[in-house]
Scaffold this active site. Structure first.
Site, PDB file in Angstrom:
ATOM      1  N   ASP A   1       0.877  -1.313  -0.214  1.00 42.50           N
ATOM      2  CA  ASP A   1      -0.130  -0.022   0.035  1.00 42.50           C
ATOM      3  C   ASP A   1       0.943   1.115   0.234  1.00 42.50           C
ATOM      4  O   ASP A   1       1.359   1.493   1.076  1.00 42.50           O
ATOM      5  CB  ASP A   1      -0.818   0.035   1.245  1.00 42.50           C
TER       6      ASP A   1
ATOM      7  N   ASP B   1       0.820   5.117  -0.015  1.00 37.39           N
ATOM      8  CA  ASP B   1      -0.062   6.118   0.538  1.00 37.39           C
ATOM      9  C   ASP B   1       0.777   7.256   0.793  1.00 37.39           C
ATOM     10  O   ASP B   1       1.388   7.598   1.608  1.00 37.39           O
ATOM     11  CB  ASP B   1      -0.811   5.860   1.797  1.00 37.39           C
TER      12      ASP B   1
ATOM     13  N   ASP C   1       2.719   1.680   3.533  1.00 36.95           N
ATOM     14  CA  ASP C   1       2.136   1.537   4.794  1.00 36.95           C
ATOM     15  C   ASP C   1       2.453   0.155   5.175  1.00 36.95           C
ATOM     16  O   ASP C   1       2.188  -0.988   5.035  1.00 36.95           O
ATOM     17  CB  ASP C   1       0.339   1.422   4.682  1.00 36.95           C
TER      18      ASP C   1
END
Length: 363
Positions: A105, A107, A265
């Protein structure tokens, strides 16, 4: 907005738009992802909060799709893990983990070039998210793990990020075991080692591995740092210590910058029962689509989140509004809106609602 969302005109209109979207996404375009082996996957959702409820499961695809059509959640998730008892409350131990998808992830936060509030988005921060995906893929996943475009599933999250799933084809094997089966059986500590390697947390300057060595030598050359001796040795610590103070400082600063390039993440890799957004849903904070894209479209910069991430039908439904607070501009499908805008499309209305902006819909 009133204390009871059900009494609020804006909330009711937003709910109606989400229902329209899911009806089209499910019944017309078949966009909504149905997680593999659905009965063993945990489902979560959110309305006014990011996650209002989880520990849900469905036995059939029809049951799941009927629920989504009925509830039309603003945020929709599925578990990365496959579980014996996905609807049981109490964490991984009680749910009975079978295997787990491996996904990253990315981000990103606002960049130095962004001029907006921290929660807003623009081409600059979205471009930074794209760049980080390419770094992850081209510096690590392709060369280190022998993966190709066909082995990855890349998903725009609907906000400032991307999910990258590892889905090696059946031809990829370790011995007689398919690579996909191998990595989906990884324990938490194996996934942790994987992401820490990519983030450079395991970097040992006294025994440099070839991948990180090549990456850093490339960056040293950009900064005009002599690399000949670094190319010939794995003991970089000893070599760095021979350099002058200012050069040594520059070397460590360069290494630090390279190690911090990726905003991953880590919990998404670490957490046994992590939820990720369902492909084909909408992101409740932006109203943008959670959309699968190709590596080639990302590489060639053909995918534009603020254009291709917008549900086109919602850019044609217009509202007269009164925006009651000053906000930064946002460009969707080439049209720019801000607090002075009095006629806006549903696509922008969803963004305002998701960001908690004070506005009213006029007759």
């Amino acid at each position: 907005m009133t204390d009871n969302p059900a009494d609020n005109k804006v909330f009711n209109e937003v709910s109606s738009l989400y229902k329209q979207y899911f009806d089209y996404a499910i019944n017309v375009r078949k966009w909504l992802e149905i997680p593999d082996d659905l009965p063993h996957r945990e489902i979560g959702y959110g309305m006014l909060k990011k996650v209002d409820n989880r520990n849900m499961s469905f036995n059939t695809n029809g049951e799941y799709l009927a629920w989504v059509l009925k509830e039309s959640p603003f945020h929709l998730y599925k578990s990365l893990s496959y579980m014996e008892y996905p609807d049981v409350v109490g964490g991984a131990a009680k749910k009975g983990l079978i295997k787990r998808e491996v996904a990253f992830d990315i981000d990103t936060h606002k960049t130095e070039k962004c001029t907006h509030d921290d929660s807003w988005i623009c081409e600059e921060c979205l471009g930074e998210a794209r760049n980080q995906v390419l770094i992850l893929i081209e510096d690590f996943l392709f060369p280190d793990f022998g993966l190709s475009e066909k082995d990855l599933k890349i998903v725009f999250t609907g906000n400032r990020g991307y999910h990258i799933y590892l889905k090696p084809e059946d031809t990829k094997k370790i011995g007689d075991t398919k690579l996909l089966e191998k990595i989906e059986k990884w324990e938490k500590n194996e996934r942790r080692y994987f992401i820490e390697y990519i983030l450079g947390k395991n970097l040992n300057l006294r025994n440099m591995g070839s991948r990180w060595k090549n990456i850093l030598i490339r960056e040293f050359k950009k900064n005009k740092i002599s690399t000949k001796k670094f190319e010939k040795t794995s003991d970089w610590k000893t070599e760095i210590d021979t350099r002058k103070d200012n050069v040594r400082r520059e070397i460590y600063e360069t290494i630090g910058k390279v190690k911090s390039r990726l905003e991953l993440d880590e919990k998404v890799m670490d957490d046994d029962i992590r939820l990720l957004r369902t492909i084909g849903s909408l992101h409740g904070y932006t109203g943008l689509m959670v959309k699968e894209i190709t590596y080639s479209s990302l590489k060639s910069n053909q995918f534009d989140p603020l254009n291709h991430g917008v549900f086109s039908k919602f850019h044609k439904i217009m509202y007269n509004v009164n925006i009651k607070q000053e906000i930064d501009p946002l460009t969707l499908k080439g049209d720019t809106f801000d607090h002075k805008s009095t006629e806006i499309p549903a696509s922008y209305l969803l963004f305002l609602f998701g960001h908690g902006i004070d506005f009213e819909i006029l007759e």
